[in-house]
Design an enzyme around this catalytic site. Sequence first.
Site, PDB file in Angstrom:
ATOM      1  N   LYS A 191       0.840  -1.201   0.000  1.00  0.00           N
ATOM      2  CA  LYS A 191       0.000   0.000   0.000  1.00  0.00           C
ATOM      3  C   LYS A 191       0.883   1.263   0.000  1.00  0.00           C
ATOM      4  CE  LYS A 191      -3.433  -2.824  -0.063  1.00  0.00           C
ATOM      5  NZ  LYS A 191      -4.289  -3.362   0.965  1.00  0.00           N
TER       6      LYS A 191
HETATM    7  C1  PLP Z   1      -5.295  -4.499   1.304  1.00  0.00           C
HETATM    8  C2  PLP Z   1      -6.761  -4.320   1.393  1.00  0.00           C
HETATM    9  C3  PLP Z   1      -7.511  -4.707   2.509  1.00  0.00           C
HETATM   10  C4  PLP Z   1      -6.922  -5.499   3.639  1.00  0.00           C
HETATM   11  O1  PLP Z   1      -5.816  -4.916   4.184  1.00  0.00           O
HETATM   12  P1  PLP Z   1      -4.933  -5.684   5.265  1.00  0.00           P
HETATM   13  O2  PLP Z   1      -4.223  -4.564   5.958  1.00  0.00           O
HETATM   14  O3  PLP Z   1      -4.008  -6.584   4.510  1.00  0.00           O
HETATM   15  O4  PLP Z   1      -5.842  -6.432   6.167  1.00  0.00           O
HETATM   16  C5  PLP Z   1      -8.855  -4.402   2.550  1.00  0.00           C
HETATM   17  N1  PLP Z   1      -9.455  -3.774   1.531  1.00  0.00           N
HETATM   18  C6  PLP Z   1      -8.784  -3.414   0.426  1.00  0.00           C
HETATM   19  C7  PLP Z   1      -9.509  -2.700  -0.671  1.00  0.00           C
HETATM   20  C8  PLP Z   1      -7.424  -3.692   0.314  1.00  0.00           C
HETATM   21  O5  PLP Z   1      -6.763  -3.369  -0.798  1.00  0.00           O
END
Ligand code: PLP
Length: 388
Positions: A191
Amino acid sequence: MSTSIPYGRQSIDESDIAAVTRVLHSDWLTQGPAIPAFEAALAARCEAKYAVAVSNATSALHIACTAAGLGPGDLLWTTPNTFVASANCARYCGADVDFVDIDRNTWCLDANALERKLVEAERSGRLPKVVIPVAFAGRSADMHAIKRLADRFDFLVIEDASHAVGARYCGRPVGCGDHAHMTVFSFHPVKIVTTGEGGAVLTNDATLHERLRSLRSHGITRDVSRMESESDGPWYYEMTELGYNYRMTDLQAALGLSQLDRLDTFLSRRRALAARYAVLLEGLPLVLPEYDVLDESAWHLYVVRLKLDAIRFTHRDVFERMRQAGIGVNLHYIPVHLQPYYRRLGFRPGQFPESEQYYREAISLPMYAALSDDAQARVADTLKAALR
Ligand SMILES: *Cc1c(COP(=O)(O)O)cnc(C)c1O
């Protein structure tokens, strides 16, 4: 053979490493001062009143739904074009899930389709309690329209902005709460900023904030004013509801604080890469992401759609040719309603045609702050060759 290029990756520098090392030398590895410092910095950056840091965005979505009062018999709607966690959070609460198809141009939840579905749901008496629009690839959905519908049909909006830390919507920071009751971020390494694993919920509502803090840590309070009985002594705490251990560690929060300092650098690099992709890929048989959000989107992903009528290859061919050439393409997302778990709940192909068509054409190209100009040019050249 040149080295392979991933679709996304973290950017860790010496300042990040020093920040984590300082915590290792300190008294607190968890539940120490780095957590409130990170929360304050995140809330300030997003112009929100409160931020609650948690173990990941999935746990953030879970406690956001619980704080929203979602439970058995309730309904949560989200988009099929998302990671499974945006829907699973309803199931953790014992609630039912339904989906709203995506907009053909933004690839986010379609506010017009939402309105049509709400009007029908009102007639049949099955309105959702929570709607989760996803800021897909780093750009928000039509949150003005969604917020108006929330006021009219009385549901809570939780924006899944896992892709969109640092993004803006109509000039205002994503997370500020103008159009969502709660906003969720992810700090997974692919991210925008990372804490290893990590997430947060932002809100402007003091009651939701207290509830989120409680749910993050076993439903336990040490605040005498929130206790149901007299304190037995200085050791006393009360568990007033069923919570979880969804805490972030101080190591993670210190990394997050350091990464937030670098957020603007990350965002400007991602925006520059997006602008350059638009030039490098011009004229190819592709639908490129809408360009009008260049300066607002956080550009977590750079997704292109193949114009299948204009090329000799299948979607899968192009994907495999890129992978064989060492370009780490990916696909975001397999429509959630087509996952076996959701099919067993009754969903079937054909229900959300825009998401399904998108899935037949989409490819995520490498996009991350440390992607060099040369590597990006190689991605574009490889794609050009793969489409020929
Ligand atoms: C990455 C992601 C999540 C989950 O994130 P984590 O921190 O890995 O639990 C949820 N929603 C979206 C749209 C994502 O891209």
